[in-house]
Design an enzyme around this catalytic site. Structure first.
Site, PDB file in Angstrom:
ATOM      1  N   SER A 118      46.080  42.265  42.930  1.00 50.32           N
ATOM      2  CA  SER A 118      46.202  42.247  44.335  1.00 50.32           C
ATOM      3  C   SER A 118      46.341  40.633  44.689  1.00 50.32           C
ATOM      4  CB  SER A 118      44.864  42.627  45.040  1.00 50.32           C
ATOM      5  OG  SER A 118      44.540  42.118  46.320  1.00 50.32           O
ATOM      6  N   TYR A 142      36.253  42.604  45.856  1.00 49.76           N
ATOM      7  CA  TYR A 142      37.349  43.257  45.712  1.00 49.76           C
ATOM      8  C   TYR A 142      38.435  42.624  44.563  1.00 49.76           C
ATOM      9  CZ  TYR A 142      42.020  45.189  46.165  1.00 49.76           C
ATOM     10  OH  TYR A 142      43.325  45.559  46.025  1.00 49.76           O
ATOM     11  N   LYS A 146      39.540  42.487  40.817  1.00 52.05           N
ATOM     12  CA  LYS A 146      40.983  42.454  40.212  1.00 52.05           C
ATOM     13  C   LYS A 146      41.359  41.261  39.289  1.00 52.05           C
ATOM     14  CE  LYS A 146      42.632  45.932  42.410  1.00 52.05           C
ATOM     15  NZ  LYS A 146      43.240  47.317  41.528  1.00 52.05           N
TER      16      LYS A 146
END
Ligand code: UDP
Length: 327
Positions: A118, A142, A146
């Site tokens: 991402s 988040y 990643k």
């Protein structure tokens, strides 16, 4: 024709990519725990396993039984604000889950791996557009989950030598629905902007909020690079071609290289839907960088990736039509 395991193939991006892989003549097997995916999003003709990427025995059995040659790994949690509130969930599923899966692949001699990374790995970039070489400073769990998985791939891949090559695709903001009308984003309690705006346009929620109008951007709202899900699905096929032609491990951005503000998006959804839903201005949401736009020269050059839906109106219209069709 390849035998490909798709984890998270019942989810939003996974289901679009699975369909495209089938159209291209590949044999696919889907592993999904249906936490946020839907069985209906996977064609009946596909071998489907309801299970978890952390179930190493199950993954190993699938690899043996279906003679898997490549893994395309989508399974993961994807909501930035949720990751801020519940980081352990993200580290457990996205980081530990991916580690388990990658280890199993290497042990079972699966040599090719595509990973859904991402743009959240970039954090708050200091340049207008970001290329893959800038410093990585994710600002939410988040994005960190990643990045940790990219590092896992690099380190385990290095240790495995020529026996394991991966492509990590850094997705920018994925939106829109399949042109056939059969697939789209179906996440309950959605938080992503275009989905939320389309739900408001369809009367499924009482309006929506814009989080933050005091950013250092032309209209004060955050800017993102929205990419149509079908163009993103195509990038996975290009990445597989690259690896099977002998390409070495690499990381590429997936975006169009231009940005739209939250206000631009809301205006466009209002235009395509003809609905003047109510919009409330609210304070900033935790974990949001002001601007994220891809420098996409690498994917274009390396994979010869070509976009077909690079148009905000097309993206919003397809998302709206999908939302409307779901009643
Ligand atoms: N956003 C918003 N209202 C919403 C959902 C999102 O103003 O109901 C904003 C959000 O604060 C961010 C941008 O839209 O600035 C994109 O957020 P999204 O959750 O779609 O994707 P992210 O970039 O966080 O992955």
């Amino acid at each position: 024709m390849l035998n490909i395991l798709v984890t998270g193939g019942a989810g939003y991006i996974g289901s679009h990519t699975s369909l495209r892989l089938l159209e291209a003549g590949h044999n696919i097997v889907v592993l999904d725990n249906l936490y946020s995916g839907h069985r209906w999003a996977v064609s009946e003709e596909v071998a489907f396993y309801e299970g978890d990427i952390q179930d190493k025995q199950l993954v190993a059995d699938i690899i043996d039984k279906h003679e898997i040659e490549a893994v395309v790994h989508f399974a993961g949690h994807i909501v930035v604000p949720e990751s801020v509130a519940d980081p352990a969930k993200y580290y457990q599923n996205n980081v530990v889950g991916s580690l388990d899966l990658i280890e199993t692949c290497i042990q079972k001699d699966v040599k090719h791996f595509i990973f859904s990374s991402s743009a959240a790995v970039y954090g708050i970039p200091s340049t207008a557009t970001v290329d893959e070489t800038v410093t990585l400073e994710p600002i939410n769990p988040y994005g960190k989950s990643k990045l940790m998985t990219e590092w896992t791939l690099q380190d385990l891949g290095f240790a495995a030598g020529d026996d394991f090559e991966f492509v990590a695709l850094r997705y920018f903001n994925v939106a829109g629905a399949h042109s056939s009308g059969t697939l789209g984003q179906a996440t309950p309690e959605a938080t992503h902007l275009i989905k939320v705006a389309c739900e408001a346009a369809c009367g499924k929620r009482n309006g929506m909020s814009i989080f933050g109008t005091d950013y250092d951007t032309p209209d004060g709202t955050c800017i993102r690079d929205y990419i149509h899900v079908e163009d993103l699905a195509e990038a996975h096929l290009d990445a597989l071609d690259y690896l099977f032609e002998g390409g070495k491990s690499t990381i590429v951005n997936c975006g169009y290289g231009r940005g739209f503000s939250v206000k631009d998006v809301v205006k466009t959804v209002k235009e395509v839907s003809g609905s003047d839903f109510s919009v409330t201005m609210e304070s900033r949401r935790a974990g949001d960088p002001p601007q994220l736009i891809a420098d996409n020269s690498k994917i274009k050059k390396m994979f010869n990736w070509q976009s077909r839906f690079d148009d905000l109106e097309t993206i919003c219209r397809s998302a709206y039509e999908w939302e409307k069709s779901r009643g």
